[in-house]
Design a protein around this motif. Structure first.
Motif, mmCIF file in Angstrom:
data_model
loop_
_atom_site.group_PDB
_atom_site.id
_atom_site.type_symbol
_atom_site.label_atom_id
_atom_site.label_comp_id
_atom_site.label_asym_id
_atom_site.label_seq_id
_atom_site.Cartn_x
_atom_site.Cartn_y
_atom_site.Cartn_z
ATOM 1 N N PRO A 2 0.824 -1.204 0.000
ATOM 2 C CA PRO A 2 0.000 0.000 0.000
ATOM 3 C C PRO A 2 0.863 1.260 0.000
ATOM 4 N N ILE A 3 0.322 2.324 -0.537
ATOM 5 C CA ILE A 3 1.049 3.587 -0.672
ATOM 6 C C ILE A 3 0.803 4.420 0.586
ATOM 7 N N ASP A 4 1.881 4.961 1.133
ATOM 8 C CA ASP A 4 1.785 5.766 2.354
ATOM 9 C C ASP A 4 2.249 7.192 2.062
ATOM 10 N N MET A 5 1.543 7.851 1.123
ATOM 11 C CA MET A 5 1.888 9.218 0.737
ATOM 12 C C MET A 5 0.670 9.840 0.052
ATOM 13 N N PRO A 6 0.365 11.108 0.343
ATOM 14 C CA PRO A 6 -0.754 11.771 -0.347
ATOM 15 C C PRO A 6 -0.498 11.872 -1.852
ATOM 16 N N ASP A 7 -1.569 11.865 -2.630
ATOM 17 C CA ASP A 7 -1.455 11.860 -4.091
ATOM 18 C C ASP A 7 -0.655 13.032 -4.643
ATOM 19 N N ASN A 8 -0.813 14.233 -4.099
ATOM 20 C CA ASN A 8 -0.102 15.379 -4.661
ATOM 21 C C ASN A 8 1.412 15.255 -4.480
ATOM 22 N N ILE A 9 1.853 14.762 -3.330
ATOM 23 C CA ILE A 9 3.296 14.563 -3.111
ATOM 24 C C ILE A 9 3.784 13.387 -3.941
ATOM 25 N N LEU A 10 3.004 12.308 -3.978
ATOM 26 C CA LEU A 10 3.370 11.123 -4.760
ATOM 27 C C LEU A 10 3.559 11.477 -6.228
ATOM 28 N N LYS A 11 2.610 12.190 -6.795
ATOM 29 C CA LYS A 11 2.691 12.574 -8.208
ATOM 30 C C LYS A 11 3.932 13.424 -8.472
ATOM 31 N N ASP A 12 4.211 14.385 -7.596
ATOM 32 C CA ASP A 12 5.368 15.256 -7.768
ATOM 33 C C ASP A 12 6.675 14.478 -7.678
ATOM 34 N N CYS A 13 6.832 13.640 -6.665
ATOM 35 C CA CYS A 13 8.119 12.947 -6.507
ATOM 36 C C CYS A 13 8.347 11.924 -7.612
ATOM 37 N N ILE A 14 7.300 11.254 -8.075
ATOM 38 C CA ILE A 14 7.469 10.308 -9.177
ATOM 39 C C ILE A 14 7.783 11.043 -10.474
ATOM 40 N N ALA A 15 7.045 12.101 -10.770
ATOM 41 C CA ALA A 15 7.284 12.864 -12.004
ATOM 42 C C ALA A 15 8.696 13.426 -12.029
ATOM 43 N N PHE A 16 9.142 14.010 -10.922
ATOM 44 C CA PHE A 16 10.485 14.574 -10.869
ATOM 45 C C PHE A 16 11.536 13.473 -11.024
ATOM 46 N N SER A 17 11.339 12.352 -10.359
ATOM 47 C CA SER A 17 12.295 11.240 -10.429
ATOM 48 C C SER A 17 12.359 10.639 -11.829
ATOM 49 N N LEU A 18 11.200 10.418 -12.450
ATOM 50 C CA LEU A 18 11.175 9.868 -13.807
ATOM 51 C C LEU A 18 11.909 10.781 -14.778
ATOM 52 N N ASN A 19 11.651 12.061 -14.682
ATOM 53 C CA ASN A 19 12.303 13.014 -15.566
ATOM 54 C C ASN A 19 13.816 13.046 -15.333
ATOM 55 N N ALA A 20 14.222 13.025 -14.082
ATOM 56 C CA ALA A 20 15.642 13.101 -13.751
ATOM 57 C C ALA A 20 16.412 11.844 -14.156
#
Length: 98
Positions: free
Chosen positions: A15-33
């Motif tokens: 299960p995911i233990d992070m709010p959607d807005n933070i999750l979306k930001d950290c994944i998007a930034f990581s994927l791009n980087a």
């Protein structure tokens, strides 16, 4: 419930233990980087991991930790609702806040 789900372009451990807005930001930034980095370029990956950590600290208040690799285990204590573990291709990324 499946062990992993494809969310925002990454294979995320549930299960995911992070709010959607933070999750979306950290994944998007990581994927791009990480998108153009060769899997065996450890120096460049270390720099990118530092950039991800700095991004999280600046946008979501300190103190975030970022760990990445192809084969590692972990046991961490983290702030409630501030942990995610996901894969970008064959590279695992763990991001959590303390």
């Amino acid at each position: 419930m499946p062990e992993y789900e494809m969310i925002y372009g990454a294979k995320v451990k549930t299960p995911i233990d992070m709010p959607d807005n933070i999750l979306k930001d950290c994944i998007a930034f990581s994927l791009n980087a990480l998108k153009d980095v060769p899997a065996d370029d450890d120096d460049q990956i270390q720099q990118i991991i530092q950039q991800i950590k700095e991004h999280m600290d600046e946008n979501w208040e300190p103190t975030w930790h970022v760990v990445s690799g192809r084969n590692f285990g972990s046991l961490v204590t983290h702030q409630a609702a501030r942990f995610v573990y996901f894969y970008v291709n064959d590279r695992a990324v763990m991001i959590y806040k303390t």
